[in-house]
Design an enzyme around this catalytic site. Structure first.
Site, PDB file in Angstrom:
ATOM      1  N   LYS A  65       0.910  -1.096  -0.009  1.00 53.54           N
ATOM      2  CA  LYS A  65      -0.018   0.132   0.010  1.00 53.54           C
ATOM      3  C   LYS A  65       1.045   1.224  -0.020  1.00 53.54           C
ATOM      4  O   LYS A  65       0.515   2.161  -0.725  1.00 53.54           O
ATOM      5  CB  LYS A  65      -0.893  -0.049   1.288  1.00 53.54           C
ATOM      6  CG  LYS A  65      -2.018  -0.950   1.365  1.00 53.54           C
ATOM      7  CD  LYS A  65      -2.651  -0.775   2.545  1.00 53.54           C
ATOM      8  CE  LYS A  65      -2.197  -1.059   4.018  1.00 53.54           C
ATOM      9  NZ  LYS A  65      -1.661  -2.319   4.269  1.00 53.54           N
ATOM     10  N   ARG A 142      -9.594   1.248   8.886  1.00 52.83           N
ATOM     11  CA  ARG A 142      -9.063  -0.163   9.266  1.00 52.83           C
ATOM     12  C   ARG A 142      -9.905  -0.805  10.203  1.00 52.83           C
ATOM     13  O   ARG A 142     -10.139  -1.995  10.480  1.00 52.83           O
ATOM     14  CB  ARG A 142      -7.733  -0.312   9.904  1.00 52.83           C
ATOM     15  CG  ARG A 142      -6.602  -0.847   9.313  1.00 52.83           C
ATOM     16  CD  ARG A 142      -5.478  -0.599  10.144  1.00 52.83           C
ATOM     17  NE  ARG A 142      -4.272  -1.419   9.910  1.00 52.83           N
ATOM     18  CZ  ARG A 142      -3.214  -0.896   9.675  1.00 52.83           C
ATOM     19  NH1 ARG A 142      -3.138   0.124   9.045  1.00 52.83           N
ATOM     20  NH2 ARG A 142      -2.007  -1.847   9.607  1.00 52.83           N
ATOM     21  N   ARG A 176      11.291  -6.732   4.498  1.00 49.08           N
ATOM     22  CA  ARG A 176      11.191  -5.436   4.677  1.00 49.08           C
ATOM     23  C   ARG A 176      12.207  -4.638   5.454  1.00 49.08           C
ATOM     24  O   ARG A 176      12.513  -4.926   6.550  1.00 49.08           O
ATOM     25  CB  ARG A 176       9.624  -4.734   5.129  1.00 49.08           C
ATOM     26  CG  ARG A 176       9.326  -3.319   4.764  1.00 49.08           C
ATOM     27  CD  ARG A 176       7.769  -3.399   4.661  1.00 49.08           C
ATOM     28  NE  ARG A 176       7.172  -3.796   5.785  1.00 49.08           N
ATOM     29  CZ  ARG A 176       5.756  -3.634   6.031  1.00 49.08           C
ATOM     30  NH1 ARG A 176       5.146  -3.116   4.726  1.00 49.08           N
ATOM     31  NH2 ARG A 176       5.143  -4.287   6.883  1.00 49.08           N
ATOM     32  N   ARG A 220      11.247  -2.963  10.899  1.00 46.68           N
ATOM     33  CA  ARG A 220      10.416  -2.577  11.916  1.00 46.68           C
ATOM     34  C   ARG A 220      10.177  -3.845  12.991  1.00 46.68           C
ATOM     35  O   ARG A 220      10.038  -4.877  12.576  1.00 46.68           O
ATOM     36  CB  ARG A 220       9.191  -2.542  11.256  1.00 46.68           C
ATOM     37  CG  ARG A 220       8.763  -1.404  10.405  1.00 46.68           C
ATOM     38  CD  ARG A 220       7.624  -1.145   9.549  1.00 46.68           C
ATOM     39  NE  ARG A 220       6.389  -1.572  10.052  1.00 46.68           N
ATOM     40  CZ  ARG A 220       5.148  -1.430   9.604  1.00 46.68           C
ATOM     41  NH1 ARG A 220       5.201  -1.043   8.333  1.00 46.68           N
ATOM     42  NH2 ARG A 220       4.166  -2.005  10.156  1.00 46.68           N
ATOM     43  N   ARG A 231      -0.844  -9.707  12.719  1.00 50.75           N
ATOM     44  CA  ARG A 231      -1.429  -8.671  11.895  1.00 50.75           C
ATOM     45  C   ARG A 231      -2.424  -9.098  10.860  1.00 50.75           C
ATOM     46  O   ARG A 231      -3.341  -8.392  10.423  1.00 50.75           O
ATOM     47  CB  ARG A 231      -0.065  -7.716  11.390  1.00 50.75           C
ATOM     48  CG  ARG A 231       0.181  -7.124  12.482  1.00 50.75           C
ATOM     49  CD  ARG A 231       1.576  -6.435  12.205  1.00 50.75           C
ATOM     50  NE  ARG A 231       1.810  -5.566  11.125  1.00 50.75           N
ATOM     51  CZ  ARG A 231       2.797  -5.502  10.273  1.00 50.75           C
ATOM     52  NH1 ARG A 231       3.969  -6.022  10.453  1.00 50.75           N
ATOM     53  NH2 ARG A 231       2.774  -4.757   9.328  1.00 50.75           N
TER      54      ARG A 231
HETATM   55  P1  AMP Z   1       0.953  -0.123   9.170  1.00 51.17           P
HETATM   56  O1  AMP Z   1       2.481   0.640   8.843  1.00 51.17           O
HETATM   57  O2  AMP Z   1      -0.156   0.294   8.192  1.00 51.17           O
HETATM   58  O3  AMP Z   1       1.212  -1.726   9.148  1.00 51.17           O
HETATM   59  O4  AMP Z   1       0.496   0.220  10.606  1.00 51.17           O
HETATM   60  C1  AMP Z   1       1.309  -0.384  11.679  1.00 51.17           C
HETATM   61  C2  AMP Z   1       0.375  -0.121  13.060  1.00 51.17           C
HETATM   62  O5  AMP Z   1       0.082   0.844  13.631  1.00 51.17           O
HETATM   63  C3  AMP Z   1      -0.715  -1.261  12.922  1.00 51.17           C
HETATM   64  O6  AMP Z   1      -0.085  -2.585  12.938  1.00 51.17           O
HETATM   65  C4  AMP Z   1      -1.714  -0.907  14.092  1.00 51.17           C
HETATM   66  O7  AMP Z   1      -0.889  -0.964  15.286  1.00 51.17           O
HETATM   67  C5  AMP Z   1      -1.357   0.727  13.975  1.00 51.17           C
HETATM   68  N1  AMP Z   1      -2.343   1.187  12.991  1.00 51.17           N
HETATM   69  C6  AMP Z   1      -2.073   2.023  11.845  1.00 51.17           C
HETATM   70  N2  AMP Z   1      -2.944   2.504  11.090  1.00 51.17           N
HETATM   71  C7  AMP Z   1      -4.265   2.026  12.135  1.00 51.17           C
HETATM   72  C8  AMP Z   1      -5.612   2.272  12.091  1.00 51.17           C
HETATM   73  N3  AMP Z   1      -6.247   2.852  11.141  1.00 51.17           N
HETATM   74  N4  AMP Z   1      -6.314   1.747  13.093  1.00 51.17           N
HETATM   75  C9  AMP Z   1      -5.819   1.254  14.348  1.00 51.17           C
HETATM   76  N5  AMP Z   1      -4.322   0.994  14.058  1.00 51.17           N
HETATM   77  C10 AMP Z   1      -3.573   1.325  13.246  1.00 51.17           C
END
Ligand code: AMP
Length: 285
Positions: A65, A142, A176, A220, A231
């Site tokens: 994404k 989400r 990654r 990460r 996840r």
């Molecule tokens: P990502 O980089 O999008 O994988 O986000 C990393 C982490 O941030 C996720 O695993 C969640 O813990 C948190 N996070 C990011 N976006 C959201 C969202 N819209 N709602 C809830 N938690 C989020």
């Protein structure tokens, strides 16, 4: 924050909208103008509506994404806003939220809607003060609740749902890397997934860093196998319903990634009717 929490209570959904809408005022100024147009199916053949793009990118962790949203952001001149990045910025600060967030994120769980709306509102307000308009949201909404609140406050034009086989997703997450200095993302995984059970095979070359980033790569904390599996589970439980939410509105564009960036990017532009747009942009650059 107190006001936002109030706003998120089901009984006060209209005041919720009002508060979050303040952060979206640049874009909502044009909402009434486009409302009639967006109650129809999205018009993919008209990539430049009367106000800037308001797009959402959905997809499992590791699908890409961030990569494709960021490329489109450069092409279209709209900000790419990833809630995961906002969470990581907060994590790396010494703010009071930082420790609480680390525990949630490192377990692969979702952060509360209240915290996400607070971070997103601040980001939108900061962008608005710099004259930004439109957005490509990545990693938001989400949950159905996030999608419903977003729907109350502004009009989303198009939702792109990126899809990839689950075994490839896991490999991609584990490969990654991020440059700790410039923040750019890379991937050291060399993917060669065999065709099986009717699924086509898939190859993806690694996306290696330039020499000045190579010694500064970090992984990460939530890109370990156990956390990635969690996840993915959380995505299927909480985020997949968001796909149906937008499908029912006729806004969802499904896109099966055919491989790495060289194969996928031109096909994505084609699916979005933007291939011509890229050619025109580079011609005037
Ligand atoms: P990502 O980089 O999008 O994988 O986000 C990393 C982490 O941030 C996720 O695993 C969640 O813990 C948190 N996070 C990011 N976006 C959201 C969202 N819209 N709602 C809830 N938690 C989020």
């Amino acid at each position: 924050m107190a006001a936002l929490t109030r706003l998120l209570k089901p009984s006060s959904s209209s005041s919720t909208s009002l508060l979050f809408r303040r952060s979206l005022s640049t874009t909502t100024a044009a909402v009434s103008e486009i409302q009639s147009q967006h109650h129809q199916s999205p018009n993919f053949s008209d990539p430049k509506p009367s106000r800037n793009f308001q797009w959402v990118f959905l997809g499992c962790p590791g699908v890409g994404k961030g990569t494709y949203a960021s490329r489109l952001s450069n092409l279209l001149g709209v900000p790419h806003i990833a809630t995961g990045d906002l969470v990581r910025e907060e994590l790396s600060s010494s703010g009071p939220l930082s420790r609480q967030l680390a525990e949630i994120v490192n377990q692969g769980k979702l952060v509360s809607d209240e915290i996400i709306f607070d971070l997103l509102s601040k980001r939108l307000e900061a962008g608005e003060s710099k004259g930004e308009s439109g957005f490509i949201l990545d990693g938001f909404p989400r949950t159905i609740r996030q999608a419903e609140i977003l729907d109350e406050v502004t009009e989303i034009d198009l939702v792109v749902n990126l899809k990839l086989r689950e075994d490839v997703l896991v490999e991609k997450c584990l490969g990654r890397r991020i440059c700790s200095q410039c923040g750019k993302g890379f991937n050291v995984a060399s993917i060669n997934a065999k065709a099986e059970n009717g699924r086509p095979g898939m190859s993806m070359a690694p996306l290696l860093p330039p020499p000045h980033c190579a010694s500064k790569l970090i992984t990460r904390a939530d890109d370990t196998e156990q956390v990635v599996q969690e996840r993915l589970r959380v995505y299927n439980e909480k985020s997949q319903p968001v796909e149906d939410f937008y499908k029912n509105q006729g806004k969802l564009m499904e896109f099966d990634l055919p491989g790495g960036i060289p194969e996928s990017w031109p096909k994505l532009l084609e699916a979005l009717n933007l291939d011509d747009y890229e050619v025109k942009r580079s011609a005037v650059a």
